[in-house]
Scaffold this motif. Sequence first.
Motif, PDB file in Angstrom:
ATOM      1  N   ARG A  29       0.860  -1.190   0.000  1.00  0.00           N
ATOM      2  CA  ARG A  29       0.000   0.000   0.000  1.00  0.00           C
ATOM      3  C   ARG A  29       0.897   1.242   0.000  1.00  0.00           C
ATOM      4  O   ARG A  29       1.636   1.472   0.963  1.00  0.00           O
ATOM      5  N   PRO A  30       0.859   2.041  -1.056  1.00  0.00           N
ATOM      6  CA  PRO A  30       1.689   3.251  -1.092  1.00  0.00           C
ATOM      7  C   PRO A  30       1.097   4.344  -0.212  1.00  0.00           C
ATOM      8  O   PRO A  30      -0.124   4.546  -0.199  1.00  0.00           O
ATOM      9  N   LEU A  31       1.974   5.054   0.507  1.00  0.00           N
ATOM     10  CA  LEU A  31       1.487   6.090   1.429  1.00  0.00           C
ATOM     11  C   LEU A  31       1.828   7.505   0.968  1.00  0.00           C
ATOM     12  O   LEU A  31       1.095   8.443   1.275  1.00  0.00           O
ATOM     13  N   ALA A  32       2.942   7.674   0.248  1.00  0.00           N
ATOM     14  CA  ALA A  32       3.335   9.016  -0.201  1.00  0.00           C
ATOM     15  C   ALA A  32       4.401   8.901  -1.272  1.00  0.00           C
ATOM     16  O   ALA A  32       5.143   7.907  -1.337  1.00  0.00           O
ATOM     17  N   VAL A  33       4.477   9.944  -2.118  1.00  0.00           N
ATOM     18  CA  VAL A  33       5.472   9.984  -3.204  1.00  0.00           C
ATOM     19  C   VAL A  33       6.265  11.284  -3.127  1.00  0.00           C
ATOM     20  O   VAL A  33       5.778  12.301  -2.642  1.00  0.00           O
ATOM     21  N   THR A  34       7.497  11.229  -3.637  1.00  0.00           N
ATOM     22  CA  THR A  34       8.309  12.444  -3.718  1.00  0.00           C
ATOM     23  C   THR A  34       7.845  13.297  -4.895  1.00  0.00           C
ATOM     24  O   THR A  34       7.029  12.876  -5.714  1.00  0.00           O
ATOM     25  N   GLY A  35       8.421  14.479  -4.998  1.00  0.00           N
ATOM     26  CA  GLY A  35       8.102  15.370  -6.102  1.00  0.00           C
ATOM     27  C   GLY A  35       7.141  16.475  -5.691  1.00  0.00           C
ATOM     28  O   GLY A  35       6.553  16.441  -4.603  1.00  0.00           O
ATOM     29  N   ASP A  36       6.996  17.451  -6.577  1.00  0.00           N
ATOM     30  CA  ASP A  36       6.112  18.568  -6.277  1.00  0.00           C
ATOM     31  C   ASP A  36       4.705  18.364  -6.823  1.00  0.00           C
ATOM     32  O   ASP A  36       3.860  19.253  -6.739  1.00  0.00           O
ATOM     33  N   LYS A  37       4.456  17.194  -7.407  1.00  0.00           N
ATOM     34  CA  LYS A  37       3.103  16.858  -7.842  1.00  0.00           C
ATOM     35  C   LYS A  37       2.913  15.345  -7.756  1.00  0.00           C
ATOM     36  O   LYS A  37       3.881  14.573  -7.728  1.00  0.00           O
ATOM     37  N   ARG A  38       1.659  14.920  -7.715  1.00  0.00           N
ATOM     38  CA  ARG A  38       1.367  13.501  -7.603  1.00  0.00           C
ATOM     39  C   ARG A  38       1.793  12.747  -8.868  1.00  0.00           C
ATOM     40  O   ARG A  38       1.878  13.305  -9.943  1.00  0.00           O
ATOM     41  N   SER A  39       2.031  11.457  -8.689  1.00  0.00           N
ATOM     42  CA  SER A  39       2.382  10.603  -9.814  1.00  0.00           C
ATOM     43  C   SER A  39       1.142  10.345 -10.665  1.00  0.00           C
ATOM     44  O   SER A  39       0.061  10.066 -10.146  1.00  0.00           O
ATOM     45  N   GLN A  40       1.310  10.420 -11.983  1.00  0.00           N
ATOM     46  CA  GLN A  40       0.204  10.090 -12.885  1.00  0.00           C
ATOM     47  C   GLN A  40      -0.163   8.620 -12.785  1.00  0.00           C
ATOM     48  O   GLN A  40      -1.296   8.231 -13.105  1.00  0.00           O
ATOM     49  N   LEU A  41       0.770   7.807 -12.329  1.00  0.00           N
ATOM     50  CA  LEU A  41       0.536   6.374 -12.215  1.00  0.00           C
ATOM     51  C   LEU A  41      -0.101   5.994 -10.887  1.00  0.00           C
ATOM     52  O   LEU A  41      -0.732   4.941 -10.778  1.00  0.00           O
ATOM     53  N   LEU A  42       0.074   6.859  -9.877  1.00  0.00           N
ATOM     54  CA  LEU A  42      -0.521   6.639  -8.558  1.00  0.00           C
ATOM     55  C   LEU A  42      -1.220   7.920  -8.122  1.00  0.00           C
ATOM     56  O   LEU A  42      -0.877   8.524  -7.095  1.00  0.00           O
ATOM     57  N   PRO A  43      -2.221   8.343  -8.872  1.00  0.00           N
ATOM     58  CA  PRO A  43      -2.840   9.653  -8.618  1.00  0.00           C
ATOM     59  C   PRO A  43      -3.542   9.775  -7.282  1.00  0.00           C
ATOM     60  O   PRO A  43      -3.745  10.880  -6.783  1.00  0.00           O
ATOM     61  N   GLU A  44      -3.884   8.634  -6.700  1.00  0.00           N
ATOM     62  CA  GLU A  44      -4.586   8.675  -5.409  1.00  0.00           C
ATOM     63  C   GLU A  44      -3.623   8.829  -4.233  1.00  0.00           C
ATOM     64  O   GLU A  44      -4.055   9.057  -3.088  1.00  0.00           O
ATOM     65  N   VAL A  45      -2.313   8.738  -4.502  1.00  0.00           N
ATOM     66  CA  VAL A  45      -1.313   8.791  -3.432  1.00  0.00           C
ATOM     67  C   VAL A  45      -0.808  10.220  -3.281  1.00  0.00           C
ATOM     68  O   VAL A  45      -0.333  10.819  -4.250  1.00  0.00           O
ATOM     69  N   PRO A  46      -0.886  10.783  -2.080  1.00  0.00           N
ATOM     70  CA  PRO A  46      -0.432  12.170  -1.888  1.00  0.00           C
ATOM     71  C   PRO A  46       1.082  12.300  -1.951  1.00  0.00           C
ATOM     72  O   PRO A  46       1.811  11.319  -1.769  1.00  0.00           O
ATOM     73  N   THR A  47       1.546  13.500  -2.237  1.00  0.00           N
ATOM     74  CA  THR A  47       2.978  13.771  -2.117  1.00  0.00           C
ATOM     75  C   THR A  47       3.310  13.872  -0.630  1.00  0.00           C
ATOM     76  O   THR A  47       2.422  14.018   0.217  1.00  0.00           O
ATOM     77  N   PHE A  48       4.588  13.784  -0.307  1.00  0.00           N
ATOM     78  CA  PHE A  48       4.982  13.932   1.098  1.00  0.00           C
ATOM     79  C   PHE A  48       4.597  15.310   1.621  1.00  0.00           C
ATOM     80  O   PHE A  48       4.203  15.448   2.783  1.00  0.00           O
ATOM     81  N   ALA A  49       4.697  16.328   0.777  1.00  0.00           N
ATOM     82  CA  ALA A  49       4.316  17.679   1.201  1.00  0.00           C
ATOM     83  C   ALA A  49       2.836  17.725   1.568  1.00  0.00           C
ATOM     84  O   ALA A  49       2.452  18.348   2.562  1.00  0.00           O
ATOM     85  N   GLU A  50       2.001  17.057   0.760  1.00  0.00           N
ATOM     86  CA  GLU A  50       0.572  17.005   1.075  1.00  0.00           C
ATOM     87  C   GLU A  50       0.313  16.262   2.377  1.00  0.00           C
ATOM     88  O   GLU A  50      -0.669  16.536   3.071  1.00  0.00           O
ATOM     89  N   ALA A  51       1.212  15.322   2.691  1.00  0.00           N
ATOM     90  CA  ALA A  51       1.078  14.545   3.922  1.00  0.00           C
ATOM     91  C   ALA A  51       1.823  15.199   5.083  1.00  0.00           C
ATOM     92  O   ALA A  51       2.110  14.553   6.097  1.00  0.00           O
ATOM     93  N   SER A  52       2.155  16.486   4.917  1.00  0.00           N
ATOM     94  CA  SER A  52       2.780  17.295   5.973  1.00  0.00           C
ATOM     95  C   SER A  52       4.219  16.914   6.273  1.00  0.00           C
ATOM     96  O   SER A  52       4.707  17.126   7.388  1.00  0.00           O
TER      97      SER A  52
END
Length: 319
Positions: free
Chosen positions: A218-241
Amino acid sequence: MHILMRMLVALALSTTVSTAAYAAEYNGPIRIVVPFAAGGATDALARLLAPGLAKELGHTVVVENRPGASGQIGTAYVKNAPADGSVYLLALDHSVVIVPLITPTAGYDALRDFTALGTVARFQWVLSVPITSPATTLQQFMEIAKNDPSKRNYGVPLMGGMPDLIGSSVGNKSGVAIEAIPFNGSALMMPQLIGGQLASGVTGSPEAVTMVRAKKVRPLAVTGDKRSQLLPEVPTFAEASVPGLNLNSFNAFFAPKNLPTTIADKFNAALRKTLANPDVRKQVSDMSLDLVDSSSIPEAKSELERTYRFWNTSAAAKR
């Protein structure tokens, strides 16, 4: 006498030119060294590109895995290889740039010892937990880690750089130290993550997407300044505070320093033609990588220099 001297000088110059031309035109099999174990994304990418490069270069191209020490072993091997077009390196920015910054004994330097030949693809890093984990958000994972010492670990395919920074940042946010468990590549780490021997793990997006689609993590967060197009439901770390994790990574080809310009240009042209192949483009996309299909040598060098400056001045690189 003057005529004889001119003839001897001309013969010497002719021999020198012929020798230089022979040295510049390598005619044997070409090896692409991957500094990680077989089965990971970098290895798969090398094996996908090898047939196209072989066709364009007119040589047999063999992929050779030399894993160990977060890519250090294979990278150092290429640094010390002949600069004659017989050996190339397909690696992450991590093994070329970050490892020598955090490992004084690495014996190589990104800018001093390599020729950048072309960026192939970029990708994001993903923090995931086993599908059996009760954590469905990054906040929940941090709360679990805070209350259960056995859950304070994360697997990494290599030490230092972004994977290490992710773990330390999440640990700082949760208020507890989370231990990094290093592996020699994602291929060796993924079974431990899927099986639940690891509380969490950091992988590149290609490995993460494969495991997510198989419903094994289960993915919890991704790096980068925007979400992954392949995992659009997964927030970025910034979105996850958890801020400060907006840098992604790249795969690129390198050669030993002082590779003749003619050989470098020939390889770059072959790479660009290979990446322009529609079938190759589709397969790279299917690997969950963001293809870079027109990376010139100057562009690859600039990207290497930017990445070097970032990590050379970042405390994260020296953790």
